[in-house]
Design an enzyme around this catalytic site. Structure first.
Site, mmCIF file in Angstrom:
data_model
loop_
_atom_site.group_PDB
_atom_site.id
_atom_site.type_symbol
_atom_site.label_atom_id
_atom_site.label_comp_id
_atom_site.label_asym_id
_atom_site.label_seq_id
_atom_site.Cartn_x
_atom_site.Cartn_y
_atom_site.Cartn_z
ATOM 1 N N GLY A 10 83.855 47.399 26.690
ATOM 2 C CA GLY A 10 84.061 45.785 27.397
ATOM 3 C C GLY A 10 84.894 45.161 26.264
ATOM 4 O O GLY A 10 84.270 44.952 25.070
ATOM 5 N N ARG A 297 74.783 23.840 38.876
ATOM 6 C CA ARG A 297 75.294 24.467 40.150
ATOM 7 C C ARG A 297 74.533 24.634 41.256
ATOM 8 O O ARG A 297 75.085 24.594 42.259
ATOM 9 C CB ARG A 297 75.984 25.777 39.354
#
Lengths: 593, 220, 250
Positions: A10, A297
């Site tokens: 990654g 959020r």
């Protein structure tokens, strides 16, 4: 002395940071990435990166950052490492600044900071509205420098398939596939660091990039790496719905003064600009006067859900609310938010400097991920490390905006040196492992490819993926009911059953994206079950995990880390106590003054 | 021209810069001189012959011609052909203004090179360096030659005007978009002026048009 | 229900680098806000040509789908651009999709742009820091300098500027505007500027800044509106300065 070798899988922020740290320690690194690392999903991070540098005379401190993070995460995060992260954050910003990230500046030439969700301080450093892009590039450039010096070797266009584990269950390398030639190969290494990012594709459409499937995490999970807190999925309140993906409209739009509202009159057909102030319902500001538009959020998302589905106040009767920056000066918008406003303008043909944007919540981030220990980013499998979005450690039950970039860098900074230490102390390196261990894993993976390419059936992988995405989005995001979670798991099992009969529309052996997708799909289905079952079992509401049947946080029974374990094809759960030694849990209320 | 202590080859860079430089100096400068002295054709035949004779009889003529005219033109043209071959115009896919200029620059360069070669051969060598008004007049009375001159002059003037713009951009003298626009206007002005002057000379000789003849008349 | 609107697409396909390209035509159901990515995904879900022939899904490169990763560049109706921001309603039909022509095709619309990353390496496009350990704050930078650097730093390495450049082709090794722009970016940074000389030295090497012939297509094709022509000019200015002074006094 034996020279160890380390693999990083990654190439987003965490992976690049880990790579830099390992290379800096003088250990050779092989870096694997599906896409050229410069195109990793970190590039999409918009708003900024948090660090309590307290440059605005507000009395901010790393402790307050720590407290906001723990409180914002509803006390699910193990605290010591989060504290360490918040303390490291100011130095991380300095480092990035030295690397040349073009952070916005104050007139004095210092770093500028903006406000973000879940805090009352100006704590977020930013580079326009494409901070992640700028940070990714800076790290990419440092890695390129090491690459030019021969310290890093990149394998771009390769996908991770599995870890190579020896008889003792120690990781001795990885098995990967070249996405051009479809060649399957093993790569020995003394330790592997996984920075494989998000899992958005499990929800069909999300704010994530195409490569964010969680396939690597799932593959590791199926090989025995534990997966923690999978049920905690962050939905972002403001995204532009699209057929192919949800395009994020950063929290920074609100940090710079953007306001969320709907017309007070249901289905009001008037154009937004002609609706007078007193007929607009700024519901976040009304319900959460202290934080206003900058509530965390999960809170904002539930408010939008309430407005749209309970109060039926969605814009023009649709599932949408206005995100309005049209009252802000153009110069400020262009200097600080251009990157995101340009996205809205390009994809919808409407200039958000003139008209309020129509947005709706969308799956955005996973707080859960590969289980790691409390100091080294080490998973339960020796030799496997994890950092970035794919680890579970830093954000508890809900991540605060602009904290993910810190956790990526911090995780990478810990994982790299930890892996080096581990590799140097290994008694027997990967070079001493019999070749048969590698051959066996390679054969196992090749067989999966051969079977998929050979098999005849009537199921379409894309159709299965879409169905999974619909179920997951509908039942395993904002509002969760046990009955629906049960049905979703049944559905997932049915899809897994159907998966056995998929028919690939492409059976060629060169750059076969269909084959790769089919492989990822299986892993996505498994991880979808981990998320769903985790949610089903957790009978409480905490952070992003909200069950109307159990609306309260239940510290008595559920102040626990979920740990999913793959056991001979079955998913088993264990629960660990959370380390709350630094900040005792307190009720999380953003609606009080 | 290599920076000390490095192994990067700057040979190509050197030739490229020399190519663009020679286009302005001495070639552009000589073209200006050439158009200037030939403009005497617009005054009178006698004046023209007088000026040509003057130029034809300067000391060290051949080495000066070789060093300041032939060699630079041969290099600029020859290397230019190589550059022409290296670029691949895509103006049909991307019909943007500057892209048209790019394409035209290449083709006008080629035309100019051929034209200048022929022009030097006929007017310098066939006449043994003693060309007169009558020689030029005879040549231009042939319609084919007449049109060759027209095409050659337009191409050369365009190439110079646009070349000046290129030069200003590529040497970093005009960097900002605004400065480059200014440079473009300047280049255009040069191109148009050279075209006008060049055509006036050809037309003047071809049609015996002497707009400045009155300069030579006695005061009344 | 109203009659279904359809979208016609012609796609240049190529199974592998050594195979011959061929065209296939597809007819798809129109949907609002459809972009080229959705078209290609619809084909992947049901890979059947307009003539009813069963074919393979079209290979293509894509990642972020919001024009910030740079992956999905291709030729759409003859113009190099990002597929994600190419909205079907704004395209003339039949929509023609082709791979970029200046990069080797891997398969179908998927090309290999690794050359660009290699060239970034050659140009030393980085700020050479001493290490990642704590060395204090970075240099102070005037807001005005940041405002100049940031747009340059938004380059997504999509390769569109190379695709449209007539100077980039199989006869030339020109690195292209994107790479030169990075030289300018790093020469602007206070620490990066300490190694300006090396970068300019590299950019005067084979395929360097002198290969630009001012067609200025790059700046028109750049999806991020980067002032590429200005970047090339500035690098030119610094390079010539270094060349002349290096030659005279070096």
């Amino acid at each position: 002395m034996r020279q160890p070798k380390i693999i990083v899988v990654g190439g987003g922020l965490a992976g690049l940071m880990a790579t830099i740290k390992v290379a800096e320690a003088g250990v050779p690194v092989e870096l694997f990435s599906i896409v050229p690392v410069r195109r990793s999903h970190s590039v999409c991070a918009q708003g900024g990166i948090n660090a309590a540098k307290n440059t605005k005379g507000e009395g901010d401190s790393t402790w307050k950052h720590f407290d906001d993070t723990i409180y914002g995460g509803d006390f699910l995060a193990n605290q010591p490492l989060v504290k360490a992260m918040c303390e490291a954050a100011p130095a991380i910003i300095d480092l990035l600044d030295r690397m040349g990230v073009p952070f916005n500046r104050t007139p004095e030439g210092l770093l500028d900071f903006r406000r973000f969700g879940g805090t009352l301080y100006h704590r977020t450093a930013f580079a326009g509205a494409t901070t992640g892009q700028q940070m990714l590039y800076a790290l990419d450039e440092q890695v390129r420098r090491f690459e030019a010096e021969g310290k890093v070797r990149k394998y771009e266009g390769w996908t991770f398939l599995s870890a190579v584990l020896d008889e003792q269950g120690i990781c001795r390398g990885i098995c990967a596939m070249d996405l051009k030639s479809m060649q399957v190969r093993t790569f020995p290494a003394d330790a592997a660091i996984f920075c494989t990012g998000g899992i958005g594709a499990i929800f069909g459409r999300s704010t994530n990039s195409v490569v964010c499937t969680g396939s690597a995490q799932s593959a590791l999970f199926q090989q025995g790496v534990h997966y923690a807190n999978g049920e905690f999925i962050q939905v972002h309140p403001t995204a532009i719905p699209g057929e192919d993906k949800f395009r994020l409209m950063s929290e920074s739009a609100r940090g710079e003064g953007g306001r969320v509202w709907v017309p007070r009159q249901p289905g009001d057909p008037r154009p937004p600009k002609s609706i007078p102030e007193n007929e607009r319902f700024y519901f976040l500001e009304e319900w959460y006067p202290k934080y206003g538009n900058l509530v965390p959020r999960d809170v904002a998302v539930r408010a939008i859900h309430k407005v749209v589905f309970e109060l039926k106040l969605g814009v023009e009767g649709q599932p949408a609310v206005y995100l309005d920056v049209s009252h802000l000066p153009r110069e400020l918008l262009d200097r600080k938010l251009e990157g995101i406003l340009e996205i809205y303008e390009k994809f919808l043909g409407v200039d958000p400097r003139e008209q309020p944007m129509k947005v709706f919540p969308a799956m955005h981030y996973t707080m859960g991920g590969l289980w790691i220990d409390d100091e080294n980013q080490a998973t339960n499998v020796p030799g496997i490390y994890a950092a970035g979005e794919c680890d579970y450690h830093y954000h508890g039950a809900n991540r605060l905006g602009a904290n993910s970039l810190v956790s990526c860098i911090f995780g990478g900074m810990l994982a790299g040196p930890a892996a080096v230490r581990y590799a140097r102390n290994l008694e027997r390196g990967a070079d001493a492992v019999p070749a048969s261990v590698f051959e066996r894993e390679q054969r196992r993976q090749e067989e999966i490819n051969e079977r998929l390419l050979r098999q005849e059936g009537n199921e379409n992988p894309i159709a299965i993926w879409k169905e999974m995405g619909q179920w997951m989005t509908e039942h395993v995001t904002v509002v969760r009911y046990n009955k629906n979670l049960e049905r979703t798991d049944q559905k997932l099992q049915e899809l897994l059953e159907r998966y056995r009969r998929i028919n690939l529309s492409d059976r060629t052996k060169w750059s076969n994206q269909t084959l790769n997708f089919a492989r990822e799909l299986y892993n996505m289905l498994i991880l979808a079950r981990v998320i769903t079952l985790g949610a089903l079992r957790r009978n409480e509401s905490r952070g992003a995990h909200y069950k109307p049947e159990f609306p309260e946080r239940d510290d008595q029974n559920w102040l626990k880390t979920t740990r999913a374990i793959y056991d001979c094809g079955n998913i088993r759960f264990e629960y660990d106590p959370v380390d709350v030694s630094l900040i005792p849990p307190r009720p999380r209320r953003y609606d009080v003054k | 021209m290599t920076a000390s202590g490095t192994s990067t080859s700057h040979r190509e860079y050197f030739w490229r810069k020399l190519h663009s430089f020679t286009g302005i100096f001495p070639i552009g400068a000589f073209l200006a001189e050439h158009f200037w002295s030939n403009s005497y054709a617009l005054v009178s035949v006698e004046k023209y012959n007088e000026v040509s004779r003057g130029l034809q009889t300067i000391p060290w003529r051949v080495p000066l011609e070789a060093l300041l005219i032939w060699l630079p033109i041969l290099f600029h043209g020859g290397y230019g052909v190589y550059l022409w071959w290296k670029g691949k115009s895509n103006v049909l896919d991307y019909p943007w203004m500057a892209n048209w200029m790019y394409t035209l620059q290449r083709w006008t360069g080629l035309v100019a090179f051929v034209f200048i070669g022929w022009h030097v051969y006929t007017e310098r060598f066939l006449t043994q360096g003693k060309s007169t008004y009558a020689d030029v007049e005879r040549a231009l009375s042939d319609p084919l030659y007449f049109w060759l001159y027209i095409v050659g002059i337009v191409a050369t003037s365009f190439h110079l005007g646009n070349g000046i713009w290129n030069f200003l951009c590529k040497w970093g003298i005009a960097t900002s978009a605004r400065a480059q626009r200014g440079a473009a206007w300047f280049g255009a002005l040069v191109g148009v002026t050279f075209t006008a002057v060049g055509l006036a000379i050809v037309l003047g000789v071809r049609f015996d048009w002497k707009p400045f003849e009155f300069y030579t008349l006695p005061r009344q | 229900m109203a009659e279904k609107k359809t979208v016609l697409v012609r796609i240049k396909r190529q199974l592998a680098p050594d195979q011959k390209p061929y065209w296939e035509e597809f007819e798809l159901t129109w949907r609002p806000f459809m972009n080229v990515i959705i078209l290609l995904r619809d084909i992947a879900e049901r890979p059947v040509t307009r003539e009813g022939k069963v074919t393979t899904p079209v290979a293509f490169d894509a990642n972020c789908l919001e024009e910030v990763c740079g992956a999905c560049a291709m030729r759409i109706n003859g113009k190099a651009r990002q597929a994600c921001s190419a909205l079907v309603d704004q395209l003339e039909q039949p929509i023609r999709l082709e791979p970029l022509t200046k990069f080797p095709v891997v398969r179908d619309l998927f090309v290999d742009r690794s050359r660009m990353f290699e060239n970034l390496k050659r140009m030393k496009a980085w700020v050479p820091i001493d290490g990642t350990y704590h060395l204090g704050e970075g240099p102070r930078i005037a807001p005005e300098v940041q405002q100049r650097a940031y747009p340059l730093s938004r380059c997504i390495t999509c390769g569109n500027c190379l695709e449209v450049c007539p100077q980039v082709n199989e006869r030339s090794d020109f690195v292209g505007a994107a790479i030169i722009n990075q030289v300018r970016l790093f020469n602007l940074h206070p620490t990066g500027a300490m190694h300006k000389r090396e970068r300019l030295d590299a950019v005067m090497g084979p395929g360097g800044v002198h290969d630009c012939a001012n067609a200025q297509n790059c700046v028109k094709a750049c999806p991020k509106g980067i002032p590429l022509v200005e970047s090339i000019s500035e690098v030119n200015r610094d390079a010539i300065r270094q060349a002349i002074f290096g030659w005279l006094f070096g």
